[in-house]
Design a protein around this motif. Structure first.
Motif, short mmCIF file in Angstrom:
data_model
loop_
_atom_site.label_atom_id
_atom_site.label_comp_id
_atom_site.label_asym_id
_atom_site.label_seq_id
_atom_site.Cartn_x
_atom_site.Cartn_y
_atom_site.Cartn_z
N ALA A 193 15.39 54.10 37.95
CA ALA A 193 15.79 53.44 39.19
C ALA A 193 16.73 52.27 38.89
O ALA A 193 17.75 52.08 39.58
N LEU A 194 16.41 51.49 37.86
CA LEU A 194 17.27 50.37 37.48
C LEU A 194 18.61 50.88 36.95
O LEU A 194 19.66 50.26 37.18
N LEU A 195 18.58 52.01 36.23
CA LEU A 195 19.81 52.59 35.70
C LEU A 195 20.73 53.06 36.83
O LEU A 195 21.94 52.83 36.79
N VAL A 196 20.15 53.69 37.84
CA VAL A 196 20.94 54.12 39.00
C VAL A 196 21.60 52.92 39.67
O VAL A 196 22.78 52.96 40.03
N ARG A 197 20.85 51.83 39.78
CA ARG A 197 21.40 50.63 40.41
C ARG A 197 22.59 50.10 39.61
O ARG A 197 23.62 49.70 40.16
N LEU A 198 22.46 50.06 38.28
CA LEU A 198 23.55 49.60 37.43
C LEU A 198 24.79 50.46 37.62
O LEU A 198 25.91 49.95 37.74
N LEU A 199 24.60 51.77 37.62
CA LEU A 199 25.73 52.69 37.74
C LEU A 199 26.42 52.54 39.10
O LEU A 199 27.65 52.56 39.19
N LYS A 200 25.63 52.39 40.14
CA LYS A 200 26.22 52.23 41.47
C LYS A 200 26.97 50.90 41.58
O LYS A 200 28.04 50.84 42.19
N GLN A 201 26.43 49.83 40.97
CA GLN A 201 27.12 48.55 40.99
C GLN A 201 28.48 48.65 40.29
O GLN A 201 29.42 47.93 40.64
N ALA A 202 28.58 49.54 39.31
CA ALA A 202 29.83 49.70 38.56
C ALA A 202 30.81 50.63 39.26
O ALA A 202 31.90 50.88 38.74
N GLY A 203 30.44 51.15 40.42
CA GLY A 203 31.35 52.01 41.18
C GLY A 203 31.20 53.48 40.90
O GLY A 203 32.06 54.29 41.31
N CYS A 204 30.14 53.89 40.21
CA CYS A 204 29.93 55.32 39.93
C CYS A 204 29.39 56.04 41.16
O CYS A 204 28.72 55.45 42.02
N GLU A 205 29.67 57.32 41.22
CA GLU A 205 28.94 58.23 42.09
C GLU A 205 27.80 58.79 41.27
O GLU A 205 28.00 59.24 40.14
N VAL A 206 26.59 58.75 41.80
CA VAL A 206 25.41 59.18 41.04
C VAL A 206 24.63 60.22 41.84
O VAL A 206 24.32 60.00 43.02
N ARG A 207 24.35 61.33 41.21
CA ARG A 207 23.46 62.33 41.79
C ARG A 207 22.31 62.54 40.82
O ARG A 207 22.53 62.67 39.62
N VAL A 208 21.11 62.60 41.34
CA VAL A 208 19.92 62.66 40.51
C VAL A 208 19.24 64.02 40.65
O VAL A 208 19.11 64.56 41.75
N VAL A 209 18.81 64.53 39.50
CA VAL A 209 18.01 65.76 39.44
C VAL A 209 16.71 65.41 38.75
O VAL A 209 16.71 64.81 37.67
N MET A 210 15.58 65.75 39.37
CA MET A 210 14.27 65.43 38.82
C MET A 210 13.50 66.69 38.48
O MET A 210 13.56 67.69 39.21
#
Length: 439
Positions: free
Chosen positions: A35-52
């Motif tokens: 969850a913290l990693l997703v937040r970091l990536l989004k703050q950097a302007g990434c598009e993030v899609r998650v697969v669990m």
């Protein structure tokens, strides 16, 4: 987070603006760090899609990661709605990088053996994007020889390992196996893109170009086949040139030993029938189709189930062959609303322009590229080629010859001519539609 670490993105994180990160989350208490990693990536302007994986959902909910990423979280390979358009393949093509954090010992073992028994492992097989993995497990599991063998194989398979770190573990043990902290994983992604800038992604309005390349192989028995001398070099050069022009390129390749050009989606096939099936699937959605493959004209009517023995066939062998589907003609014959602009190739040994004109008319093509394969040092297997280019216009057929040159250079000329023809055709259609609306 470890004491003293920060989740603010480094200044160099501007490198990640617009990058597409596919994050896989497997089972383990370290899943909360995702969850913290997703937040970091989004703050950097990434598009993030998650697969669990199914196990990951026991530690963190899909809703949490959906809220942080702003995208639906995928959890199942057999999701009827997502798979209506082969969603797992589209997701694999979407990614600029595949990252798995945390990665359990079980997941690592399944990746090493090429398993595709859930959505995450299937995506890893289907994606050509760079792949990073952050292991997380008990220290004894990490040290086990089986895990160490698997990790070594992953690195041989071009996975980049991040960590693991050492320290206190949730089970009470102390040692290596902790998942690296989110900021360390984030920095690894930044470094990846700074070291290897990605090919610019095509714009949403970019034309989709489908290209066939290489030979086909038509089996006679389990060990023999009919084929030809095509190296695939011309088709791969065309795909690379089209990607450089900003197109969205899909390359359907017969069996060749060539690297996939940057920015190109590749589909490997063996036989003419397989190539025909992929072409029929993709061409109706393309703006431009280029048939550069050297497709076998015939195949065995009934390939032998077992190897043909010389002592059983005697001094002569009679084969019954049947025609293969005419791939490029079938694309040219598509209904107008599904038909792309169609470019064909002709490998000739005499009367090059005359035979090319005949094939252009007979198969209903928009453009054809003809080359003389009888000339030494040109054509099959060579890095050089010369060609005649012929294309239709409202006034008739225009043509020009291209002197011997590197295939990469000729490919650029062909792609630019085809795109110019496509632009003219599109403008004419728009004009006719507007005229019809007025009337």
């Amino acid at each position: 987070m470890a004491s003293g670490t920060s989740i603010s993105a480094p200044d160099k994180a501007s490198t990640l603006t617009g990058k597409r990160v596919l994050l896989g989350v497997s089972a383990g208490i370290a899943a909360y760090k995702s969850a913290l990693l997703v937040r970091l990536l989004k703050q950097a302007g990434c598009e993030v899609r998650v697969v669990m994986t199914s196990g990951a959902q026991a530690f963190i909910t899909p809703l949490t990661l959906q809220a942080l990423s702003g995208e639906p979280v995928r959890t199942s390979l057999l999701d009827p709605e997502a798979e209506a358009g082969m969603g797992h393949i589209e997701l694999a093509r979407w990614a600029d990088v595949v990252l798995i954090a945390p990665a359990t010992a079980d997941l690592i073992a399944r990746l090493v053996h090429g398993m595709a028994d859930d959505l995450l492992t299937t995506l890893c097989l289907a994606s050509d994007a760079p792949k990073l993995i952050a292991p997380a497990m008990n220290q004894a599991m990490w040290r086990h020889p089986a895990t160490q063998r698997n990790v070594a194989q992953l690195e041989n398979d071009k996975w980049q390992l991040i960590g693991p770190a050492a320290g206190d573990q949730a089970c009470g043990d102390v040692g290596p196996g902790r998942m690296s902290e989110p900021d360390a994983i984030f920095s690894a992604i930044v470094d990846l893109f700074m070291a290897s800038p990605a090919t610019p992604r095509p714009a949403a309005s970019a034309p989709h170009i489908v290209i066939t390349a290489g030979p086909t192989r038509e089996p006679l028995d389990p060990v023999r086949y009919l084929s030809n001398h095509s190296s695939g070099k011309m088709g791969f050069a065309l795909a690379a040139a089209a990607a450089l022009e900003g197109a969205n390129v899909t390359l359907i390749s017969g069996p060749v030993e060539l690297p996939t050009p940057k920015g190109v989606t590749r589909i490997d096939v063996e036989s003419a029938e397989q190539m025909h099936a992929e072409t029929q699937r993709l061409a109706p959605r393309a703006a431009l189709f280029i048939g550069c493959a050297a497709v076998a004209d015939y195949r065995a009517a009934a390939p032998a189930e077992h190897k043909l023995k010389k002592q059983e066939t005697g001094d002569t062998l009679t084969l019954t062959l049947v025609k293969n589907p005419d791939i490029i003609a079938s694309v040219a014959a598509l209904p107008a609303e599904q038909r792309p602009l169609v470019v064909g190739f002709a490998a000739e040994t005499q009367d090059i322009e005359r035979y090319a004109r005949d094939k252009l008319q007979r198969k209903g093509l928009d453009m054809i590229v003809a080359n003389d394969v009888s000339l030494a040092g040109l054509g099959f297997g060579s890095d050089q080629n010369a060609a005649w280019l012929l294309w239709r216009t409202p006034q008739g057929v225009e043509s020009r010859s291209e002197a011997p040159q590197p295939k990469t250079q000729l490919a650029g000329t062909i792609i630019r001519q085809a795109l110019a023809l496509l632009a003219t055709q599109t403008a004419e259609k728009s004009s006719n539609t507007a005229s019809g609306d007025i009337l």
